[in-house]
Design a protein around this motif. Structure first.
Motif, PDB file in Angstrom:
ATOM      1  N   UNK A 197     -12.497  17.384  -1.111  1.00 24.25           N
ATOM      2  CA  UNK A 197     -12.101  17.205  -2.504  1.00 24.25           C
ATOM      3  C   UNK A 197     -10.622  16.853  -2.617  1.00 24.25           C
ATOM      4  N   UNK A 198      -9.777  17.546  -1.862  1.00 23.91           N
ATOM      5  CA  UNK A 198      -8.347  17.287  -1.925  1.00 23.91           C
ATOM      6  C   UNK A 198      -8.001  15.871  -1.508  1.00 23.91           C
ATOM      7  N   UNK A 199      -8.613  15.402  -0.424  1.00 23.38           N
ATOM      8  CA  UNK A 199      -8.332  14.045   0.039  1.00 23.38           C
ATOM      9  C   UNK A 199      -8.860  12.999  -0.940  1.00 23.38           C
ATOM     10  N   UNK A 200     -10.005  13.287  -1.545  1.00 24.94           N
ATOM     11  CA  UNK A 200     -10.568  12.342  -2.521  1.00 24.94           C
ATOM     12  C   UNK A 200      -9.623  12.171  -3.710  1.00 24.94           C
ATOM     13  N   UNK A 201      -9.117  13.304  -4.228  1.00 23.97           N
ATOM     14  CA  UNK A 201      -8.195  13.240  -5.372  1.00 23.97           C
ATOM     15  C   UNK A 201      -6.934  12.473  -5.005  1.00 23.97           C
ATOM     16  N   UNK A 202      -6.375  12.760  -3.823  1.00 20.79           N
ATOM     17  CA  UNK A 202      -5.163  12.079  -3.375  1.00 20.79           C
ATOM     18  C   UNK A 202      -5.408  10.582  -3.191  1.00 20.79           C
ATOM     19  N   UNK A 203      -6.545  10.237  -2.553  1.00 24.43           N
ATOM     20  CA  UNK A 203      -6.859   8.826  -2.311  1.00 24.43           C
ATOM     21  C   UNK A 203      -7.073   8.073  -3.615  1.00 24.43           C
ATOM     22  N   UNK A 204      -7.831   8.675  -4.524  1.00 23.10           N
ATOM     23  CA  UNK A 204      -8.100   8.019  -5.811  1.00 23.10           C
ATOM     24  C   UNK A 204      -6.799   7.786  -6.579  1.00 23.10           C
ATOM     25  N   UNK A 205      -5.960   8.782  -6.635  1.00 24.43           N
ATOM     26  CA  UNK A 205      -4.699   8.657  -7.372  1.00 24.43           C
ATOM     27  C   UNK A 205      -3.809   7.585  -6.763  1.00 24.43           C
ATOM     28  N   UNK A 206      -3.689   7.598  -5.431  1.00 25.44           N
ATOM     29  CA  UNK A 206      -2.819   6.638  -4.751  1.00 25.44           C
ATOM     30  C   UNK A 206      -3.311   5.203  -4.958  1.00 25.44           C
ATOM     31  N   UNK A 207      -4.614   4.984  -4.831  1.00 20.45           N
ATOM     32  CA  UNK A 207      -5.152   3.636  -4.997  1.00 20.45           C
ATOM     33  C   UNK A 207      -5.034   3.152  -6.442  1.00 20.45           C
ATOM     34  N   UNK A 208      -5.213   4.064  -7.403  1.00 15.30           N
ATOM     35  CA  UNK A 208      -5.081   3.679  -8.810  1.00 15.30           C
ATOM     36  C   UNK A 208      -3.643   3.265  -9.123  1.00 15.30           C
ATOM     37  N   UNK A 209      -2.676   4.061  -8.660  1.00  9.01           N
ATOM     38  CA  UNK A 209      -1.269   3.729  -8.886  1.00  9.01           C
ATOM     39  C   UNK A 209      -0.909   2.426  -8.185  1.00  9.01           C
ATOM     40  N   UNK A 210      -1.395   2.267  -6.963  1.00 11.37           N
ATOM     41  CA  UNK A 210      -1.133   1.038  -6.209  1.00 11.37           C
ATOM     42  C   UNK A 210      -1.685  -0.176  -6.961  1.00 11.37           C
ATOM     43  N   UNK A 211      -2.900  -0.037  -7.499  1.00 12.75           N
ATOM     44  CA  UNK A 211      -3.513  -1.135  -8.240  1.00 12.75           C
ATOM     45  C   UNK A 211      -2.743  -1.499  -9.489  1.00 12.75           C
ATOM     46  N   UNK A 212      -2.247  -0.495 -10.203  1.00 11.95           N
ATOM     47  CA  UNK A 212      -1.448  -0.751 -11.407  1.00 11.95           C
ATOM     48  C   UNK A 212      -0.189  -1.531 -11.055  1.00 11.95           C
ATOM     49  N   UNK A 213       0.460  -1.147  -9.975  1.00 16.23           N
ATOM     50  CA  UNK A 213       1.676  -1.851  -9.556  1.00 16.23           C
ATOM     51  C   UNK A 213       1.374  -3.291  -9.159  1.00 16.23           C
ATOM     52  N   UNK A 214       0.287  -3.501  -8.420  1.00 16.46           N
ATOM     53  CA  UNK A 214      -0.067  -4.863  -8.016  1.00 16.46           C
ATOM     54  C   UNK A 214      -0.381  -5.716  -9.237  1.00 16.46           C
ATOM     55  N   UNK A 215      -1.060  -5.152 -10.231  1.00 14.05           N
ATOM     56  CA  UNK A 215      -1.426  -5.915 -11.422  1.00 14.05           C
ATOM     57  C   UNK A 215      -0.214  -6.266 -12.285  1.00 14.05           C
ATOM     58  N   UNK A 216       0.752  -5.368 -12.367  1.00 16.93           N
ATOM     59  CA  UNK A 216       1.824  -5.546 -13.349  1.00 16.93           C
ATOM     60  C   UNK A 216       3.156  -5.989 -12.763  1.00 16.93           C
ATOM     61  N   UNK A 217       3.482  -5.583 -11.528  1.00 17.71           N
ATOM     62  CA  UNK A 217       4.814  -5.883 -10.996  1.00 17.71           C
ATOM     63  C   UNK A 217       4.960  -7.386 -10.790  1.00 17.71           C
ATOM     64  N   UNK A 218       6.023  -7.989 -11.296  1.00 17.63           N
ATOM     65  CA  UNK A 218       6.118  -9.456 -11.299  1.00 17.63           C
ATOM     66  C   UNK A 218       6.417 -10.098  -9.947  1.00 17.63           C
ATOM     67  N   UNK A 219       6.985  -9.361  -8.974  1.00 19.54           N
ATOM     68  CA  UNK A 219       7.364  -9.972  -7.699  1.00 19.54           C
ATOM     69  C   UNK A 219       6.138 -10.221  -6.821  1.00 19.54           C
ATOM     70  N   UNK A 220       6.004 -11.448  -6.311  1.00 22.13           N
ATOM     71  CA  UNK A 220       4.848 -11.814  -5.499  1.00 22.13           C
ATOM     72  C   UNK A 220       4.817 -11.017  -4.197  1.00 22.13           C
ATOM     73  N   UNK A 221       5.971 -10.841  -3.553  1.00 24.82           N
ATOM     74  CA  UNK A 221       6.005 -10.108  -2.286  1.00 24.82           C
ATOM     75  C   UNK A 221       5.537  -8.670  -2.458  1.00 24.82           C
ATOM     76  N   UNK A 222       5.927  -8.043  -3.564  1.00 30.95           N
ATOM     77  CA  UNK A 222       5.485  -6.674  -3.835  1.00 30.95           C
ATOM     78  C   UNK A 222       3.971  -6.632  -4.032  1.00 30.95           C
TER      79      UNK A 222
END
Length: 663
Positions: free
Chosen positions: A606-631
């Motif tokens: 359960x702990x790893x699932x929560x950590x993985x889900x949170x990390x991937x969601x935050x990562x996805x938000x950054x990829x969708x919104x951050x304007x720099x292509x390299x990022x």
């Protein structure tokens, strides 16, 4: 004293009479619409006035019939006078158009002011009846604000207006309720909804379901994907996520539940699919027409600009639905015979493809290549649809040597055409009502100078930070979307919020409009109201909050897309190129990261699932919104590494998108 049989026959006779009246009035109404589209003999303003009277006649007769069927005579007694006022007013202003519109601007006679008061009361009643207390409160609040703005402190205060000025601004000058949005509905939106009514009458909905089942039956989440495909297509046409959830959900939700899927997940999938359908070209739930009018560009440009965003949304939702389905203990195997008794022969498939494909080709040709106006293109599409809709089935009977005679089939299709006229008018009526009311609200906003005041307020609240301004705008759009169709919510935020983004933050106009349009559809799945989720949960007999939770997990990228548009303006372009496609590809990978993180059935603690889900969601938000292509690329590399690692270490190298071969 009347016998029981007589008491039953009386209302039944009224209902039958009203039923026939609805059909005849709808046919007459569409005859006038198509005649005006081909001749344009009257000015758009004068035609819009007559249009309101015609559609209100259809609405009044149909709603009275439904009220009598439900045994609510009081509702019918209130409905008829209200609609009668609007019908009478339309004919009065139509017949006296030159005097009212050309000779007496800013002034009206006493009986016209009295008629204007009755019009406002009637529209308020119809607004409440069709859209509930929240939207009624908004309209009344705007009127009170217009009259008593001098008592409002601070930046939102204004000089106010007296009662006669309010009546002029909303009714007698023919700029308010009969203004630009009403004229847009009459000339652009109405013919497309007639096309939609004919599609339903000729069996396009049945064909869509067949195609969805065939396409979705090839993957593991087949039953659930049927909801996505069918609801998305139908939702693009009818413009209301609530109506769409009720219409397609009555089929898709029980089907998903019969496969073993839990009720709240089935309801969540349908709520999201119904909501997302409104972003799909070409119709886009009528909002594309309004956007084209505001921007002063060709309608086709709006459709082209929305292709990449729509593709991102549909792809991410389809993947989320797949993960939701496979995480449930349901059997997603689909057999075509479970849904339809007969399969179509090869000749029937060709005939159906020609029957519906030719009119759509006509639409694409006149809009995209011949560059005709929206109204003219829609008119020719309707004519083509009636031609192929009526003639193809008899020709098919003749070729196949069917037991059903071509003459009998021809008569059947004539009846279907009449039913399509009726269906189109009934679909149009609530949209027309709300856009008539919103047209008046918009005119009051313009008169009181509210957009400029909102701009100052937003700058103060956001501190001049674009991200905060976008989030504030999204919040306003969601609140406005509660209890009203997306097109109405979009119109309000387009008037209040979009000018601020353009003038104060330098956002491109098309980007600002699409940002608010996508934000406006979020109300359907955003608690605590979430009307699409309410309807879907009711059909599934599921818990509302669990339904909302499932819907939010599936539609999570939809809440990020409006922000992504602002920081990735290449996503929305009326002349898309490789840069648009490349940016879209990067953003869709971010959306998949969010989807994967929130919906994939990880086999971890359960702990790893929560950590993985949170990390991937935050990562996805950054990829969708951050304007720099390299990022973005770096984030995608990280997501890909996590994705592959999970497959190797936990699931093996098995492809999760293919079916296991049954021995």
């Amino acid at each position: 004293m009347a016998t029981q049989s007589e008491r039953q026959t009386g209302p039944a006779g009224w209902i039958r009479g009203l039923d026939v009246s609805v059909t005849l009035t709808a046919v007459l109404f569409w005859t006038v619409v198509l005649w005006w589209a081909s001749t344009q003999q009257w000015s758009t303003v004068r035609y819009g006035v007559l249009f309101v009277g015609g559609i209100m006649t259809v609405y009044a007769l149909n709603e009275t019939r439904e009220s009598l069927e439900e045994g609510s005579r009081i509702d019918a007694l209130v409905l008829l006078p209200s609609a009668g006022v609007l019908i009478t007013a339309s004919f009065y202003f139509f017949l006296n158009f030159e005097m009212v519109y050309l000779l007496r601007q800013g002034f009206a006679s006493e009986h016209e002011y009295m008629l204007a008061r009755l019009i406002i009361i009637s529209l308020l009643y119809l607004t409440w009846r069709e859209f509930g207390n929240l939207f009624l409160g908004l309209v009344i609040g705007v009127m009170l604000y217009a009259m008593f703005g001098d008592t409002v402190p601070g930046v939102l205060g204004h000089a106010g207006m007296n009662q006669l000025t309010l009546l002029q601004a909303t009714v007698t000058d023919l700029y308010g309720f009969y203004g630009s949005l009403t004229q847009l509905t009459a000339s652009w939106i109405a013919p497309f909804l007639l096309y939609a009514g004919l599609l339903f009458a000729y069996g396009a909905f049945d064909l869509i379901l067949r195609l969805a089942i065939v396409a979705a039956g090839r993957i593991r989440s087949g039953v659930a994907q049927t909801a996505v495909l069918s609801s998305a297509v139908i939702g693009s046409i009818n413009g209301s996520y609530t109506a769409n959830a009720a219409m397609t959900g009555s089929f898709t939700i029980p089907t998903m539940q019969e496969s073993g899927m839990s009720g709240h997940r089935a309801a969540g999938i349908e709520a999201v699919a119904s909501t997302a359908g409104q972003v799909l070209p070409p119709v886009m739930g009528a909002s594309a027409f309004v956007m084209a009018s505001y921007l002063g560009v060709a309608y086709l440009n709006i459709v082209v600009a929305g292709l990449v965003p729509a593709a991102i949304l549909v792809a991410s939702i389809a993947i989320a639905v797949h993960y939701t389905a496979i995480s449930d203990s349901s059997d997603q195997d689909m057999e075509f015979s479970e849904f339809f008794d007969e399969t179509l022969s090869r000749n029937e498939k060709v005939a159906e493809a020609l029957r519906f494909g030719i009119p759509f080709g006509v639409l694409i040709y006149y809009l995209g290549f011949a560059q005709y106006t929206v109204m003219t293109s829609a008119m020719y599409t309707v004519f083509a649809m009636m031609l192929t809709g009526v003639l193809m089935p008899p020709l098919q009977r003749l070729v196949d040597g069917s037991d059903v005679s071509p003459v009998s089939e021809f008569v059947t299709q004539i009846k279907n055409t009449i039913h399509g006229f009726r269906r189109g008018a009934i679909i149009l009526a609530p949209i027309a009502i709300i856009l008539v009311v919103i047209s008046g609200v918009v005119n009051l906003f313009s008169t009181t100078g509210v957009p400029a005041k909102i701009a100052l307020l937003m700058i103060n609240l956001s501190g001049g930070v674009l991200l905060f301004a976008v989030l504030l705008g999204m919040a306003v759009a969601i609140v406005m979307g509660v209890g009203m169709p997306t097109v109405a919510a979009y119109v309000i935020v387009a008037i209040l919020i979009v000018p601020t983004f353009v003038s104060e933050f330098g956002v491109a106009e098309i980007t600002a409009h699409y940002t608010m349009f996508y934000a406006a559809i979020l109300a359907g799945i955003t608690p605590p109201v979430a009307t699409a989720a309410v309807v879907a949960a009711g059909i599934a007999e599921a818990n509302f909050w669990r339904t909302c939770g499932a819907a939010l997990k599936i539609a999570a990228p939809l809440f990020v897309l409006p922000v992504a548009f602002v920081y990735n303006p290449a996503l929305i372009s009326m002349s898309p190129g490789l840069n648009t496609l490349f940016t879209g590809l990067l953003v869709v990978m971010g959306a998949i990261s969010i989807i994967y993180g929130l919906n994939y059935p990880f086999e971890m603690s359960v702990g790893r699932v929560i950590l993985t889900r949170s990390a991937l969601a935050v990562l996805g938000v950054l990829v969708m919104t951050y304007p720099m292509v390299l990022a973005k690329v770096a984030g995608i590399v990280v997501f890909t590494a996590v994705f592959l690692a999970e497959k190797v270490m936990v699931r093996g190298l098995k492809n999760p998108f293919t079916r296991e071969v049954k021995q």
